[in-house]
Scaffold this motif. Structure first.
Motif, PDB file in Angstrom:
ATOM      1  N   ILE A  75       6.300   1.715   5.490  1.00 36.47           N
ATOM      2  CA  ILE A  75       5.524   1.532   4.263  1.00 36.47           C
ATOM      3  C   ILE A  75       5.878   0.227   3.567  1.00 36.47           C
ATOM      4  O   ILE A  75       5.017  -0.466   3.014  1.00 36.47           O
ATOM      5  CB  ILE A  75       5.720   2.726   3.318  1.00 36.47           C
ATOM      6  N   SER A  76       7.146  -0.164   3.602  1.00 37.34           N
ATOM      7  CA  SER A  76       7.548  -1.407   2.939  1.00 37.34           C
ATOM      8  C   SER A  76       7.002  -2.636   3.650  1.00 37.34           C
ATOM      9  O   SER A  76       7.009  -3.742   3.088  1.00 37.34           O
ATOM     10  CB  SER A  76       9.070  -1.487   2.847  1.00 37.34           C
ATOM     11  N   ALA A 105       0.848  -1.195   0.000  1.00 34.36           N
ATOM     12  CA  ALA A 105       0.000   0.000   0.000  1.00 34.36           C
ATOM     13  C   ALA A 105       0.881   1.241   0.000  1.00 34.36           C
ATOM     14  O   ALA A 105       2.086   1.172   0.253  1.00 34.36           O
ATOM     15  CB  ALA A 105      -0.920  -0.009   1.215  1.00 34.36           C
ATOM     16  N   THR A 106       0.290   2.388  -0.262  1.00 34.96           N
ATOM     17  CA  THR A 106       1.058   3.606  -0.465  1.00 34.96           C
ATOM     18  C   THR A 106       1.087   4.496   0.779  1.00 34.96           C
ATOM     19  O   THR A 106       0.235   4.396   1.665  1.00 34.96           O
ATOM     20  CB  THR A 106       0.464   4.427  -1.617  1.00 34.96           C
ATOM     21  N   TRP A 107       2.064   5.378   0.795  1.00 35.13           N
ATOM     22  CA  TRP A 107       2.185   6.377   1.853  1.00 35.13           C
ATOM     23  C   TRP A 107       0.966   7.291   1.851  1.00 35.13           C
ATOM     24  O   TRP A 107       0.443   7.659   2.897  1.00 35.13           O
ATOM     25  CB  TRP A 107       3.461   7.171   1.662  1.00 35.13           C
ATOM     26  N   GLU A 108       0.484   7.645   0.671  1.00 33.64           N
ATOM     27  CA  GLU A 108      -0.672   8.532   0.568  1.00 33.64           C
ATOM     28  C   GLU A 108      -1.916   7.900   1.181  1.00 33.64           C
ATOM     29  O   GLU A 108      -2.689   8.567   1.876  1.00 33.64           O
ATOM     30  CB  GLU A 108      -0.934   8.891  -0.903  1.00 33.64           C
ATOM     31  N   SER A 109      -2.111   6.600   0.968  1.00 30.83           N
ATOM     32  CA  SER A 109      -3.282   5.933   1.533  1.00 30.83           C
ATOM     33  C   SER A 109      -3.165   5.831   3.050  1.00 30.83           C
ATOM     34  O   SER A 109      -4.165   5.931   3.766  1.00 30.83           O
ATOM     35  CB  SER A 109      -3.459   4.541   0.925  1.00 30.83           C
ATOM     36  N   ASP A 142       9.955   4.954   5.258  1.00 35.41           N
ATOM     37  CA  ASP A 142      10.211   3.959   4.212  1.00 35.41           C
ATOM     38  C   ASP A 142      10.111   2.539   4.763  1.00 35.41           C
ATOM     39  O   ASP A 142       9.550   1.648   4.108  1.00 35.41           O
ATOM     40  CB  ASP A 142      11.591   4.175   3.594  1.00 35.41           C
TER      41      ASP A 142
END
Length: 274
Positions: free
Chosen positions: A263-264, A178-182, A260
């Motif tokens: 998120i990973s 999933a993304t940082w923005e989400s 980072d």
């Protein structure tokens, strides 16, 4: 009378009972453990039991509806079966006849690896009841429990919906990541509970940023659920993020970690709206 008060009254009354139960568990000890969960649901700890999905579910249920969760635990202990709304949770005979005291002595010989009797009962029963092919043994040393303990997001959704305390439950998990923005868009609140699907090795938190933030991890896979307690925030130090979360039996409030790295290890949320 509050939901919490009623839950405590139920369990205090149950403590005076001494029924014959289908579990090889101590009645008084397990009832006292359920009482502790009612008062301190954040203390629910799976230890090394392969049951993070059930742990995340019960963390939310005991917080939002202590009477409902306490009633479920009481009936499960007394009868060996209980309902979450329309769902009947009936663990198999093999689990019911598991000698918890002997298992605890072996598992905890060096360090505490097995949860308390109330947690063990709740988590193991819910996981075993869902399994068709592979029984759940409630044993951290059982190789089969690594497979039997897998909980899909859709299963957690069905448990949350069955409690009848949520108006809507949504699943936005993605095994591709999933993304940082989400993640930034998530807003846990009094009317929204947020679970995150993670890789269990994400757990590196600090009281304050210190030095350069760690880089992303690789070869990670979704195998753990945590509760996001507050929206994430970005600090002045590059690459760091602040958040509050629940995992492994405690709330971690206003802690820092690498953006980072987190998120990973992140695979999206399940959001339950009151």
């Amino acid at each position: 009378m509050s939901n919490l008060t009623q839950a405590l009254e139920l369990l205090d009354s149950a403590a005076s009972e001494s029924p014959s139960i289908p579990w090889l568990l101590d009645w008084a000890e397990t009832i006292m453990g359920l009482r502790t969960l009612v008062v301190h649901p954040e203390g629910l700890h799976q230890r090394e039991l392969e049951a993070c999905g059930p742990a995340a579910f019960f963390r939310l249920w005991f917080s939002r509806d202590p009477l409902g969760a306490a009633t479920f635990g009481y009936r499960l202990l007394k009868s060996g079966s209980a309902n979450i709304g329309p769902l009947t949770i009936s663990p198999g005979a093999q689990l019911l006849q598991r000698n918890y005291a002997a298992l605890r002595t072996t598992a905890n010989a060096v360090t505490t690896r097995l949860p308390g009797p109330e947690e063990w009962m709740l988590l193991s029963a819910l996981r075993d009841s869902e399994n068709i092919l592979i029984p759940f043994h409630g044993d951290p040393d059982s190789p089969l429990d690594h497979a039997a303990g897998v909980t899909l997001p859709s299963t957690i959704m069905s448990w949350l919906e069955a409690t009848n305390i949520y108006s809507m439950v949504t699943n936005h998990t993605d095994v591709a990541g999933a993304t940082w923005e989400s993640l930034q868009a998530l807003n846990p609140s009094p009317i929204a509970d947020v679970l995150l699907l993670m890789y269990s090795g994400f757990y590196v938190l600090y009281p304050t940023p210190s030095g350069a933030a760690a880089g992303a991890d690789w070869l990670r896979w979704p195998n753990h659920y945590i509760q996001l307690i507050s929206p994430v925030a970005v600090g002045a130090s590059p690459g760091w993020m602040k958040l509050s979360l629940w995992t492994w039996g405690r709330n971690e409030v206003d802690k820092w970690t690498s953006q980072d790295k987190f998120i990973s290890n992140y695979f999206g949320p399940i959001i339950a709206y009151i």
